[in-house]
Design a protein around this motif. Structure first.
Motif, PDB file in Angstrom:
ATOM      1  N   THR A 146      59.247  31.171 -36.019  1.00 43.63           N
ATOM      2  CA  THR A 146      60.493  31.268 -35.264  1.00 43.63           C
ATOM      3  C   THR A 146      61.185  32.576 -35.577  1.00 43.63           C
ATOM      4  O   THR A 146      60.775  33.302 -36.481  1.00 43.63           O
ATOM      5  CB  THR A 146      61.430  30.082 -35.587  1.00 43.63           C
ATOM      6  OG1 THR A 146      62.476  30.020 -34.624  1.00 43.63           O
ATOM      7  CG2 THR A 146      62.009  30.167 -36.970  1.00 43.63           C
ATOM      8  N   PHE A 147      62.225  32.861 -34.818  1.00 40.92           N
ATOM      9  CA  PHE A 147      63.081  34.001 -35.119  1.00 40.92           C
ATOM     10  C   PHE A 147      64.486  33.693 -34.629  1.00 40.92           C
ATOM     11  O   PHE A 147      64.702  32.734 -33.898  1.00 40.92           O
ATOM     12  CB  PHE A 147      62.548  35.308 -34.514  1.00 40.92           C
ATOM     13  CG  PHE A 147      62.397  35.299 -33.022  1.00 40.92           C
ATOM     14  CD1 PHE A 147      63.398  35.785 -32.211  1.00 40.92           C
ATOM     15  CD2 PHE A 147      61.246  34.806 -32.434  1.00 40.92           C
ATOM     16  CE1 PHE A 147      63.264  35.787 -30.832  1.00 40.92           C
ATOM     17  CE2 PHE A 147      61.095  34.804 -31.057  1.00 40.92           C
ATOM     18  CZ  PHE A 147      62.110  35.301 -30.250  1.00 40.92           C
ATOM     19  N   TRP A 148      65.436  34.486 -35.070  1.00 41.04           N
ATOM     20  CA  TRP A 148      66.878  34.372 -34.811  1.00 41.04           C
ATOM     21  C   TRP A 148      67.493  33.130 -35.426  1.00 41.04           C
ATOM     22  O   TRP A 148      68.345  33.223 -36.266  1.00 41.04           O
ATOM     23  CB  TRP A 148      67.229  34.442 -33.333  1.00 41.04           C
ATOM     24  CG  TRP A 148      66.965  35.766 -32.700  1.00 41.04           C
ATOM     25  CD1 TRP A 148      66.885  36.975 -33.333  1.00 41.04           C
ATOM     26  CD2 TRP A 148      66.731  36.029 -31.336  1.00 41.04           C
ATOM     27  NE1 TRP A 148      66.616  37.962 -32.427  1.00 41.04           N
ATOM     28  CE2 TRP A 148      66.515  37.409 -31.189  1.00 41.04           C
ATOM     29  CE3 TRP A 148      66.676  35.225 -30.211  1.00 41.04           C
ATOM     30  CZ2 TRP A 148      66.271  37.998 -29.971  1.00 41.04           C
ATOM     31  CZ3 TRP A 148      66.426  35.828 -28.996  1.00 41.04           C
ATOM     32  CH2 TRP A 148      66.225  37.194 -28.883  1.00 41.04           C
ATOM     33  N   ARG A 149      67.096  31.939 -35.007  1.00 44.96           N
ATOM     34  CA  ARG A 149      67.671  30.711 -35.551  1.00 44.96           C
ATOM     35  C   ARG A 149      66.541  29.822 -36.082  1.00 44.96           C
ATOM     36  O   ARG A 149      65.542  29.629 -35.400  1.00 44.96           O
ATOM     37  CB  ARG A 149      68.458  29.951 -34.493  1.00 44.96           C
ATOM     38  CG  ARG A 149      69.645  30.727 -34.017  1.00 44.96           C
ATOM     39  CD  ARG A 149      70.436  29.923 -33.015  1.00 44.96           C
ATOM     40  NE  ARG A 149      71.470  30.757 -32.440  1.00 44.96           N
ATOM     41  CZ  ARG A 149      72.747  30.657 -32.733  1.00 44.96           C
ATOM     42  NH1 ARG A 149      73.159  29.757 -33.586  1.00 44.96           N
ATOM     43  NH2 ARG A 149      73.625  31.455 -32.171  1.00 44.96           N
ATOM     44  N   VAL A 150      66.784  29.272 -37.238  1.00 46.83           N
ATOM     45  CA  VAL A 150      65.776  28.408 -37.858  1.00 46.83           C
ATOM     46  C   VAL A 150      66.227  26.962 -37.694  1.00 46.83           C
ATOM     47  O   VAL A 150      67.311  26.590 -38.130  1.00 46.83           O
ATOM     48  CB  VAL A 150      65.599  28.745 -39.354  1.00 46.83           C
ATOM     49  CG1 VAL A 150      64.584  27.821 -39.991  1.00 46.83           C
ATOM     50  CG2 VAL A 150      65.197  30.204 -39.517  1.00 46.83           C
ATOM     51  N   ASP A 151      65.391  26.157 -37.060  1.00 41.94           N
ATOM     52  CA  ASP A 151      65.663  24.729 -36.904  1.00 41.94           C
ATOM     53  C   ASP A 151      65.063  24.014 -38.116  1.00 41.94           C
ATOM     54  O   ASP A 151      63.835  24.005 -38.273  1.00 41.94           O
ATOM     55  CB  ASP A 151      65.032  24.220 -35.614  1.00 41.94           C
ATOM     56  CG  ASP A 151      65.259  22.747 -35.408  1.00 41.94           C
ATOM     57  OD1 ASP A 151      64.561  21.942 -36.079  1.00 41.94           O
ATOM     58  OD2 ASP A 151      66.119  22.383 -34.594  1.00 41.94           O
ATOM     59  N   PRO A 152      65.890  23.436 -38.990  1.00 47.09           N
ATOM     60  CA  PRO A 152      65.372  22.812 -40.211  1.00 47.09           C
ATOM     61  C   PRO A 152      64.324  21.727 -39.950  1.00 47.09           C
ATOM     62  O   PRO A 152      63.308  21.663 -40.649  1.00 47.09           O
ATOM     63  CB  PRO A 152      66.615  22.215 -40.873  1.00 47.09           C
ATOM     64  CG  PRO A 152      67.749  23.033 -40.338  1.00 47.09           C
ATOM     65  CD  PRO A 152      67.361  23.386 -38.931  1.00 47.09           C
ATOM     66  N   GLY A 153      64.527  20.887 -38.960  1.00 52.14           N
ATOM     67  CA  GLY A 153      63.559  19.832 -38.675  1.00 52.14           C
ATOM     68  C   GLY A 153      62.217  20.385 -38.231  1.00 52.14           C
ATOM     69  O   GLY A 153      61.150  19.919 -38.659  1.00 52.14           O
ATOM     70  N   ARG A 154      62.253  21.393 -37.384  1.00 53.45           N
ATOM     71  CA  ARG A 154      61.012  22.010 -36.910  1.00 53.45           C
ATOM     72  C   ARG A 154      60.289  22.716 -38.050  1.00 53.45           C
ATOM     73  O   ARG A 154      59.063  22.655 -38.151  1.00 53.45           O
ATOM     74  CB  ARG A 154      61.355  22.995 -35.786  1.00 53.45           C
ATOM     75  CG  ARG A 154      60.154  23.590 -35.131  1.00 53.45           C
ATOM     76  CD  ARG A 154      60.561  24.345 -33.844  1.00 53.45           C
ATOM     77  NE  ARG A 154      59.428  25.072 -33.362  1.00 53.45           N
ATOM     78  CZ  ARG A 154      59.238  26.369 -33.517  1.00 53.45           C
ATOM     79  NH1 ARG A 154      60.148  27.106 -34.124  1.00 53.45           N
ATOM     80  NH2 ARG A 154      58.166  26.955 -33.051  1.00 53.45           N
ATOM     81  N   LEU A 155      61.050  23.350 -38.942  1.00 52.71           N
ATOM     82  CA  LEU A 155      60.445  24.031 -40.086  1.00 52.71           C
ATOM     83  C   LEU A 155      59.823  23.012 -41.040  1.00 52.71           C
ATOM     84  O   LEU A 155      58.704  23.214 -41.513  1.00 52.71           O
ATOM     85  CB  LEU A 155      61.468  24.901 -40.822  1.00 52.71           C
ATOM     86  CG  LEU A 155      60.948  25.691 -42.012  1.00 52.71           C
ATOM     87  CD1 LEU A 155      59.772  26.569 -41.639  1.00 52.71           C
ATOM     88  CD2 LEU A 155      62.069  26.503 -42.641  1.00 52.71           C
ATOM     89  N   ARG A 156      60.515  21.903 -41.296  1.00 53.54           N
ATOM     90  CA  ARG A 156      59.928  20.864 -42.149  1.00 53.54           C
ATOM     91  C   ARG A 156      58.598  20.370 -41.586  1.00 53.54           C
ATOM     92  O   ARG A 156      57.627  20.198 -42.307  1.00 53.54           O
ATOM     93  CB  ARG A 156      60.882  19.659 -42.256  1.00 53.54           C
ATOM     94  CG  ARG A 156      61.949  19.814 -43.281  1.00 53.54           C
ATOM     95  CD  ARG A 156      62.765  18.518 -43.432  1.00 53.54           C
ATOM     96  NE  ARG A 156      64.051  18.844 -44.009  1.00 53.54           N
ATOM     97  CZ  ARG A 156      65.134  19.163 -43.305  1.00 53.54           C
ATOM     98  NH1 ARG A 156      65.112  19.172 -41.984  1.00 53.54           N
ATOM     99  NH2 ARG A 156      66.241  19.475 -43.928  1.00 53.54           N
ATOM    100  N   LYS A 157      58.569  20.159 -40.285  1.00 58.54           N
ATOM    101  CA  LYS A 157      57.337  19.684 -39.632  1.00 58.54           C
ATOM    102  C   LYS A 157      56.216  20.717 -39.787  1.00 58.54           C
ATOM    103  O   LYS A 157      55.080  20.370 -40.085  1.00 58.54           O
ATOM    104  CB  LYS A 157      57.606  19.403 -38.153  1.00 58.54           C
ATOM    105  CG  LYS A 157      56.460  18.793 -37.434  1.00 58.54           C
ATOM    106  CD  LYS A 157      56.848  18.407 -36.014  1.00 58.54           C
ATOM    107  CE  LYS A 157      55.671  17.773 -35.310  1.00 58.54           C
ATOM    108  NZ  LYS A 157      56.008  17.365 -33.944  1.00 58.54           N
ATOM    109  N   ALA A 158      56.545  21.986 -39.602  1.00 55.84           N
ATOM    110  CA  ALA A 158      55.540  23.055 -39.746  1.00 55.84           C
ATOM    111  C   ALA A 158      55.014  23.152 -41.167  1.00 55.84           C
ATOM    112  O   ALA A 158      53.868  23.522 -41.385  1.00 55.84           O
ATOM    113  CB  ALA A 158      56.131  24.389 -39.313  1.00 55.84           C
ATOM    114  N   LEU A 159      55.872  22.801 -42.126  1.00 53.97           N
ATOM    115  CA  LEU A 159      55.461  22.850 -43.538  1.00 53.97           C
ATOM    116  C   LEU A 159      54.732  21.578 -43.965  1.00 53.97           C
ATOM    117  O   LEU A 159      54.319  21.450 -45.106  1.00 53.97           O
ATOM    118  CB  LEU A 159      56.686  23.077 -44.434  1.00 53.97           C
ATOM    119  CG  LEU A 159      57.375  24.427 -44.261  1.00 53.97           C
ATOM    120  CD1 LEU A 159      58.666  24.471 -45.073  1.00 53.97           C
ATOM    121  CD2 LEU A 159      56.449  25.560 -44.656  1.00 53.97           C
ATOM    122  N   GLY A 160      54.612  20.624 -43.040  1.00 56.53           N
ATOM    123  CA  GLY A 160      53.896  19.387 -43.353  1.00 56.53           C
ATOM    124  C   GLY A 160      54.706  18.415 -44.155  1.00 56.53           C
ATOM    125  O   GLY A 160      54.166  17.546 -44.839  1.00 56.53           O
ATOM    126  N   ALA A 161      56.027  18.535 -44.093  1.00 58.89           N
ATOM    127  CA  ALA A 161      56.893  17.643 -44.877  1.00 58.89           C
ATOM    128  C   ALA A 161      57.423  16.500 -44.023  1.00 58.89           C
ATOM    129  O   ALA A 161      57.515  16.543 -42.855  1.00 58.89           O
ATOM    130  CB  ALA A 161      58.059  18.428 -45.454  1.00 58.89           C
TER     131      ALA A 161
END
Length: 55
Positions: A40-55
């Protein structure tokens, strides 16, 4: 915050110190890469980032 919750490691880079990174990302700050792929860029969506990290 997400990395602290999930235990994922992260590295902050200053693109102004790396000409190649600056050319690639200068208009997308902040940019987040996950496994060397742009997530992602500009804004980080915490839920989407958690999913990408496998959490």
């Amino acid at each position: 915050e997400v990395c602290a919750e999930t235990g994922a490691s992260w590295v902050e880079k200053d693109i102004t110190q790396d000409e190649a990174l600056y050319r690639e990302y200068w208009e997308q700050i902040p940019v987040v890469l996950v496994d060397d792929e742009q997530h992602t860029f500009w804004r980080v969506d915490p839920g989407r980032l958690r999913k990408a990290l496998g959490a």
